[in-house]
Write a protein that holds these residues in place. Structure first.
Motif, PDB file in Angstrom:
ATOM      1  N   SER A  64       0.824  -1.215   0.000  1.00  0.00           N
ATOM      2  CA  SER A  64       0.000   0.000   0.000  1.00  0.00           C
ATOM      3  C   SER A  64       0.860   1.266   0.000  1.00  0.00           C
ATOM      4  CB  SER A  64      -0.913   0.022   1.225  1.00  0.00           C
ATOM      5  OG  SER A  64      -1.534   1.289   1.329  1.00  0.00           O
ATOM      6  N   PRO A  65       0.540   2.232  -0.851  1.00  0.00           N
ATOM      7  CA  PRO A  65       1.307   3.480  -0.859  1.00  0.00           C
ATOM      8  C   PRO A  65       0.971   4.413   0.309  1.00  0.00           C
ATOM      9  CG  PRO A  65      -0.489   3.626  -2.438  1.00  0.00           C
ATOM     10  CD  PRO A  65      -0.500   2.215  -1.890  1.00  0.00           C
ATOM     11  N   TRP A  66      -0.127   4.139   1.020  1.00  0.00           N
ATOM     12  CA  TRP A  66      -0.568   5.053   2.070  1.00  0.00           C
ATOM     13  C   TRP A  66      -0.053   4.692   3.461  1.00  0.00           C
ATOM     14  CZ3 TRP A  66      -4.343   3.602  -1.658  1.00  0.00           C
ATOM     15  CH2 TRP A  66      -4.568   4.604  -2.615  1.00  0.00           C
ATOM     16  N   LEU A  67       0.260   3.436   3.676  1.00  0.00           N
ATOM     17  CA  LEU A  67       0.678   3.031   5.022  1.00  0.00           C
ATOM     18  C   LEU A  67       2.022   3.630   5.416  1.00  0.00           C
ATOM     19  CD1 LEU A  67      -0.555  -0.662   5.197  1.00  0.00           C
ATOM     20  CD2 LEU A  67      -1.682   1.429   5.962  1.00  0.00           C
ATOM     21  N   ASP A  68       2.866   3.975   4.440  1.00  0.00           N
ATOM     22  CA  ASP A  68       4.140   4.642   4.743  1.00  0.00           C
ATOM     23  C   ASP A  68       3.911   6.032   5.322  1.00  0.00           C
ATOM     24  OD1 ASP A  68       5.518   2.476   3.778  1.00  0.00           O
ATOM     25  OD2 ASP A  68       5.964   3.382   1.834  1.00  0.00           O
ATOM     26  N   ARG A  69       2.826   6.663   4.940  1.00  0.00           N
ATOM     27  CA  ARG A  69       2.551   8.023   5.394  1.00  0.00           C
ATOM     28  C   ARG A  69       2.143   8.075   6.855  1.00  0.00           C
ATOM     29  NH1 ARG A  69      -0.490   9.640   0.112  1.00  0.00           N
ATOM     30  NH2 ARG A  69       1.318  10.180  -1.135  1.00  0.00           N
ATOM     31  N   ASP A  70       1.465   7.034   7.310  1.00  0.00           N
ATOM     32  CA  ASP A  70       1.038   7.003   8.704  1.00  0.00           C
ATOM     33  C   ASP A  70       1.196   5.585   9.255  1.00  0.00           C
ATOM     34  OD1 ASP A  70      -0.032   7.241  11.205  1.00  0.00           O
ATOM     35  OD2 ASP A  70      -2.046   7.801  10.550  1.00  0.00           O
ATOM     36  N   PRO A  71       2.349   5.308   9.852  1.00  0.00           N
ATOM     37  CA  PRO A  71       2.564   3.971  10.404  1.00  0.00           C
ATOM     38  C   PRO A  71       1.618   3.660  11.572  1.00  0.00           C
ATOM     39  CG  PRO A  71       4.576   5.317  10.541  1.00  0.00           C
ATOM     40  CD  PRO A  71       3.487   6.174   9.969  1.00  0.00           C
ATOM     41  N   ASP A  72       0.958   4.685  12.113  1.00  0.00           N
ATOM     42  CA  ASP A  72       0.034   4.484  13.233  1.00  0.00           C
ATOM     43  C   ASP A  72      -1.417   4.320  12.794  1.00  0.00           C
ATOM     44  OD1 ASP A  72       2.130   4.712  15.080  1.00  0.00           O
ATOM     45  OD2 ASP A  72       1.974   6.911  15.052  1.00  0.00           O
ATOM     46  N   VAL A  73      -1.655   4.191  11.496  1.00  0.00           N
ATOM     47  CA  VAL A  73      -3.024   4.026  11.008  1.00  0.00           C
ATOM     48  C   VAL A  73      -3.640   2.786  11.659  1.00  0.00           C
ATOM     49  CG1 VAL A  73      -2.359   2.682   8.951  1.00  0.00           C
ATOM     50  CG2 VAL A  73      -4.494   3.982   8.951  1.00  0.00           C
ATOM     51  N   GLN A  74      -4.896   2.901  12.034  1.00  0.00           N
ATOM     52  CA  GLN A  74      -5.631   1.800  12.656  1.00  0.00           C
ATOM     53  C   GLN A  74      -6.362   1.035  11.548  1.00  0.00           C
ATOM     54  OE1 GLN A  74      -6.019   1.367  16.217  1.00  0.00           O
ATOM     55  NE2 GLN A  74      -4.352   2.839  16.380  1.00  0.00           N
ATOM     56  N   LEU A  75      -6.007  -0.231  11.346  1.00  0.00           N
ATOM     57  CA  LEU A  75      -6.646  -1.071  10.334  1.00  0.00           C
ATOM     58  C   LEU A  75      -7.475  -2.146  11.011  1.00  0.00           C
ATOM     59  CD1 LEU A  75      -3.616  -1.708   7.942  1.00  0.00           C
ATOM     60  CD2 LEU A  75      -5.451  -0.046   7.643  1.00  0.00           C
ATOM     61  N   SER A  76      -8.608  -2.465  10.418  1.00  0.00           N
ATOM     62  CA  SER A  76      -9.382  -3.612  10.900  1.00  0.00           C
ATOM     63  C   SER A  76      -9.980  -4.322   9.689  1.00  0.00           C
ATOM     64  CB  SER A  76     -10.457  -3.181  11.891  1.00  0.00           C
ATOM     65  OG  SER A  76     -11.376  -2.308  11.289  1.00  0.00           O
ATOM     66  N   PHE A  77     -10.111  -5.635   9.827  1.00  0.00           N
ATOM     67  CA  PHE A  77     -10.583  -6.479   8.741  1.00  0.00           C
ATOM     68  C   PHE A  77     -11.726  -7.339   9.258  1.00  0.00           C
ATOM     69  CE2 PHE A  77      -6.105  -5.599   8.270  1.00  0.00           C
ATOM     70  CZ  PHE A  77      -5.997  -5.203   6.944  1.00  0.00           C
ATOM     71  N   ASN A  78     -12.633  -7.713   8.366  1.00  0.00           N
ATOM     72  CA  ASN A  78     -13.689  -8.635   8.774  1.00  0.00           C
ATOM     73  C   ASN A  78     -13.162 -10.060   8.679  1.00  0.00           C
ATOM     74  OD1 ASN A  78     -13.776  -9.223   6.033  1.00  0.00           O
ATOM     75  ND2 ASN A  78     -15.946  -8.780   5.783  1.00  0.00           N
ATOM     76  N   ASP A  79     -14.023 -11.029   8.871  1.00  0.00           N
ATOM     77  CA  ASP A  79     -13.569 -12.420   8.909  1.00  0.00           C
ATOM     78  C   ASP A  79     -13.561 -13.103   7.539  1.00  0.00           C
ATOM     79  OD1 ASP A  79     -16.298 -12.458   8.657  1.00  0.00           O
ATOM     80  OD2 ASP A  79     -16.663 -13.908  10.250  1.00  0.00           O
ATOM     81  N   VAL A  80     -13.840 -12.379   6.461  1.00  0.00           N
ATOM     82  CA  VAL A  80     -13.735 -12.942   5.116  1.00  0.00           C
ATOM     83  C   VAL A  80     -12.307 -12.671   4.645  1.00  0.00           C
ATOM     84  CG1 VAL A  80     -14.606 -12.857   2.751  1.00  0.00           C
ATOM     85  CG2 VAL A  80     -16.180 -12.504   4.674  1.00  0.00           C
ATOM     86  N   PRO A  81     -11.509 -13.709   4.431  1.00  0.00           N
ATOM     87  CA  PRO A  81     -10.096 -13.483   4.147  1.00  0.00           C
ATOM     88  C   PRO A  81      -9.807 -12.844   2.790  1.00  0.00           C
ATOM     89  CG  PRO A  81     -10.597 -15.821   4.030  1.00  0.00           C
ATOM     90  CD  PRO A  81     -11.833 -15.129   4.523  1.00  0.00           C
ATOM     91  N   GLU A  82     -10.579 -13.197   1.774  1.00  0.00           N
ATOM     92  CA  GLU A  82     -10.324 -12.614   0.449  1.00  0.00           C
ATOM     93  C   GLU A  82     -11.536 -12.781  -0.442  1.00  0.00           C
ATOM     94  OE1 GLU A  82      -8.041 -15.891  -2.166  1.00  0.00           O
ATOM     95  OE2 GLU A  82      -6.899 -15.135  -0.469  1.00  0.00           O
ATOM     96  N   GLY A  83     -11.524 -12.037  -1.536  1.00  0.00           N
ATOM     97  CA  GLY A  83     -12.616 -12.124  -2.501  1.00  0.00           C
ATOM     98  C   GLY A  83     -13.850 -11.369  -2.043  1.00  0.00           C
ATOM     99  N   VAL A  84     -14.974 -11.659  -2.700  1.00  0.00           N
ATOM    100  CA  VAL A  84     -16.229 -10.948  -2.430  1.00  0.00           C
ATOM    101  C   VAL A  84     -16.584 -11.053  -0.946  1.00  0.00           C
ATOM    102  CG1 VAL A  84     -18.700 -10.863  -2.936  1.00  0.00           C
ATOM    103  CG2 VAL A  84     -17.070 -11.268  -4.783  1.00  0.00           C
ATOM    104  N   GLY A  85     -16.870  -9.905  -0.364  1.00  0.00           N
ATOM    105  CA  GLY A  85     -17.236  -9.833   1.050  1.00  0.00           C
ATOM    106  C   GLY A  85     -16.095  -9.451   1.965  1.00  0.00           C
ATOM    107  N   ALA A  86     -14.849  -9.585   1.499  1.00  0.00           N
ATOM    108  CA  ALA A  86     -13.718  -9.149   2.322  1.00  0.00           C
ATOM    109  C   ALA A  86     -13.830  -7.644   2.534  1.00  0.00           C
ATOM    110  CB  ALA A  86     -12.392  -9.500   1.653  1.00  0.00           C
TER     111      ALA A  86
END
Length: 177
Positions: free
Chosen positions: A58-80
Motif C-alpha cells: 500500500s502506498p498510504w501506510l508509509d505516510r502514517d505507520p500508526d493508522v488503525q486497520l481492521s478487517f472482517n472475517d472474510v479473508p479474500e474475494g467478495v465480502g472481504a
C-alpha cells in the motif's frame, strides 16, 4: 454606498460562475494507472484480493505507520472488508468491501470515505506475453455537488501518483517473490 453594491455584484457574479461552471464539469471522476509486471495474474491476484495482503504494498501506510486497520472475517474475494482510521490528512478514514472478484482477472471494491463521498475502485489484470498488465483505478460519482465536481479535476494529480507508487511496490513484491 456605490462601492459596496459593486463589490456585492462581483461576489454574486463569481458565485454564479463557480456554481454554474461546476455543472459544465464531468459528473464522474476517473483515475487509473497501469504497470506491466513480470508475473502471471494468478501470482499477482492474491495480493489484491486479500485486503490484509495489501498492507505489504500500500502506498498510504508509509505516510502514517500508526493508522488503525481492521478487517472482517472474510479473508479474500467478495465480502472481504477493511476499514482504516488515521489523523493524517493524506490517509484519512474510511472503509472498503470487495464487491466483485473474477478469477485472477478483475477485482472491484466499494469505497466509503464518509463525508468525502464514495467511489468504486478496481484492479484489472490482463495477461501480456509472460507478464501481466495491472491497472488500478477508481470511479467516483460527484453528483450535483459543485465542490466535488471542481475537486474531480484535481483527483488525477492527487491520487494518480499514489496508484503509481502502489503498483510499483506491488511489482517489486511479486517480481521478487
Amino acid at each position: 454606498m456605490g462601492v459596496i453594491k459593486w463589490v456585492i455584484r462581483i461576489v454574486v457574479l463569481l458565485m454564479v460562475i463557480f456554481v454554474g461552471g461546476a455543472f459544465l464539469l464531468p459528473k464522474e471522476t476517473n483515475v487509473s494507472r497501469t504497470v506491466l509486471m513480470n508475473a502471471a495474474p494468478e501470482v499477482i491476484f492474491p495480493y489484491v484480493s486479500n485486503l490484509q495482503a495489501t498492507q505489504s504494498w500500500s502506498p498510504w501506510l508509509d505516510r502514517d505507520p500508526d493508522v488503525q486497520l481492521s478487517f472482517n472475517d472474510v479473508p479474500e474475494g467478495v465480502g472481504a472488508a477493511m476499514s482504516w482510521q488515521s489523523d493524517h490528512p493524506q490517509v484519512g478514514s474510511g472503509n472498503m468491501i470487495v464487491i466483485e472478484a473474477q478469477n485472477a482477472r478483475r477485482l472491484v471494491t466499494a469505497l466509503d470515505f464518509g463525508e468525502m463521498g464514495t467511489a468504486t475502485a478496481f484492479y484489472d489484470l490482463v495477461p501480456v506475453g509472460e507478464g501481466t498488465s495491472v491497472t488500478w483505478g477508481f470511479t467516483s460519482d460527484n453528483g450535483n455537488n459543485p465542490m466535488f465536481r471542481w475537486m474531480g479535476l484535481m483527483m488525477d494529480g492527487w491520487v494518480g501518483p499514489d496508484y503509481e507508487k502502489g503498483l510499483n511496490n506491488l511489482k517489486a513484491l511479486v517480481e521478487g517473490a
